[in-house]
Design a protein around this motif. Structure first.
Motif, PDB file in Angstrom:
ATOM      1  N   TRP A 144       0.831  -1.208   0.000  1.00  0.00           N
ATOM      2  CA  TRP A 144       0.000   0.000   0.000  1.00  0.00           C
ATOM      3  C   TRP A 144       0.868   1.262   0.000  1.00  0.00           C
ATOM      4  N   TYR A 145       1.993   1.214   0.718  1.00  0.00           N
ATOM      5  CA  TYR A 145       2.925   2.349   0.726  1.00  0.00           C
ATOM      6  C   TYR A 145       3.416   2.620  -0.696  1.00  0.00           C
ATOM      7  N   MET A 146       3.646   1.550  -1.470  1.00  0.00           N
ATOM      8  CA  MET A 146       4.055   1.699  -2.864  1.00  0.00           C
ATOM      9  C   MET A 146       2.942   2.339  -3.691  1.00  0.00           C
ATOM     10  N   VAL A 147       1.729   1.835  -3.543  1.00  0.00           N
ATOM     11  CA  VAL A 147       0.602   2.357  -4.313  1.00  0.00           C
ATOM     12  C   VAL A 147       0.388   3.837  -4.019  1.00  0.00           C
ATOM     13  N   LYS A 148       0.510   4.226  -2.757  1.00  0.00           N
ATOM     14  CA  LYS A 148       0.285   5.623  -2.376  1.00  0.00           C
ATOM     15  C   LYS A 148       1.210   6.581  -3.131  1.00  0.00           C
TER      16      LYS A 148
END
Length: 344
Positions: A144-148
């Motif tokens: 999720w940190y990557m997607v953000k």
């Protein structure tokens, strides 16, 4: 107290479970590559660890989900004008990727608890199984940190976060294999004199995969569709021209692709030298099989890598190349384990 024979039986059960989890993680890595290659990774703009397993079930729900997507830069700068059918197509790749991640968590956690409660986990193994579990949880957060990073002004995820996400997935996979091999092949013939070199080969394959993560994150694979030259020369112009120069290795697409190629050449030579030296010193039946698997995986990966470049990164071939890298790591980990525990 467990008899030795019964403990070996339980070890095989746990090893089979770990190998099954590793196989699903392998599929997860491939699906992640397809998700990235099809531009689907930013289609889900929310992270709901529990409720996120339920997809839109009505036309109204789909329209509401699509409207949320339209508020973000990828739609506004890349996919403007996309209709609902097109959105559903990219949404499903990312949705399946996230659902498979949750499935892996259940597939891992429930049997782990069962084996622990039944007293089937040998002494010293349980802390390692917990390490794998927490690595998996961290991987979900990292995803999720990557997607953000792609939900801001630039609708592309950070190559640093993408590489970290890929790296943790592959680390979980490799560590899981190592534990499974340790249970299946507990050792007995000592350590081969080139066991440390075998470990380094596996580590270098892992670093090569991280290098591929940078290529994927910056789309550097599209920059030069020629081989063995990059454009009209082996060493292309513009290498390390950023300031500071070291930053080019992580952000300049020419430098990133060049480094990936050079790393591949180095690894190709190293593995063949390693195989030759090991054979001269004797490998034994299992060691010979492990070495042949390593060489076969290496040549397959070379063919896939060159083909991916020359054909300008088609999705199916690029995904196969990513899978080939994981197969090469699998062969490297197995070879390292054999030489460390079963070597001649």
């Amino acid at each position: 107290m467990l008899t030795n024979q019964r403990q070996l039986h339980y070890d095989r059960q746990i090893a089979t479970w770990l190998l099954l989890c590793a196989a699903v993680i392998f599929g997860m890595i491939i699906l992640g590559g397809v998700t990235r290659l099809t531009g689907s990774g930013l289609s889900m703009v929310e992270w709901k660890p529990l409720m996120g397993i339920i997809p839109p079930l009505s036309e109204e729900a789909w329209l509401a989900t699509f409207e949320k997507y339209r508020q973000f830069p990828e739609y506004q700068k890349v996919n403007r004008g996309m209709d609902l059918a097109g959105f559903k197509s990219i949404f499903m790749y990312e949705y399946l990727h996230r659902v498979l991640g949750r499935l892996i968590g259940v597939l891992y956690f429930v049997p782990m608890v069962y084996f622990a409660m039944k007293g089937r986990v040998r002494a010293g193994l349980m802390p390692r199984l917990w390490i794998l579990f927490f690595m998996g949880g961290f991987q979900g957060l990292l995803g999720w940190y990557m997607v953000k990073s792609g939900l801001v002004d630039d609708p592309r995820v950070s190559q640093y976060r993408l590489t970290a996400h890929l790296g943790v997935a592959v680390a979980i996979y490799g560590y899981m294999l190592w534990l499974a091999f340790g249970l299946l092949f507990p050792g007995g013939k000592g350590t081969h004199r080139f066991a440390n070199l075998a470990m380094w080969v596996a580590v270098l394959v892992y670093l090569m995969i991280l290098s591929g993560g940078l290529v994927a994150g910056t789309r550097a694979g599209y920059a030069y569709s020629t081989w063995p030259l990059m454009g009209t020369s082996f060493i292309p112009p513009g290498l390390y021209e950023m300031s500071p120069a070291w930053l080019a290795a992580f952000e300049d697409i020419t430098t990133i692709q060049f480094n990936h190629r050079i790393f591949a050449y180095f690894l190709f030579v190293l593995v063949h030298v390693f195989a030759l030296l090991s054979w001269r010193k004797g490998l034994g039946p299992r060691g010979t099989v492990a070495m042949l698997l390593l060489l076969a995986a290496l040549w397959l990966q070379v063919v896939l890598g060159i083909s991916t470049l020359l054909l300008h990164v088609p999705v199916w071939l690029a995904a196969s190349h990513q899978g080939g890298a994981v197969l090469l790591l699998t062969a490297g980990v197995y070879c390292a384990h054999v030489l460390r525990r079963q070597g001649g």
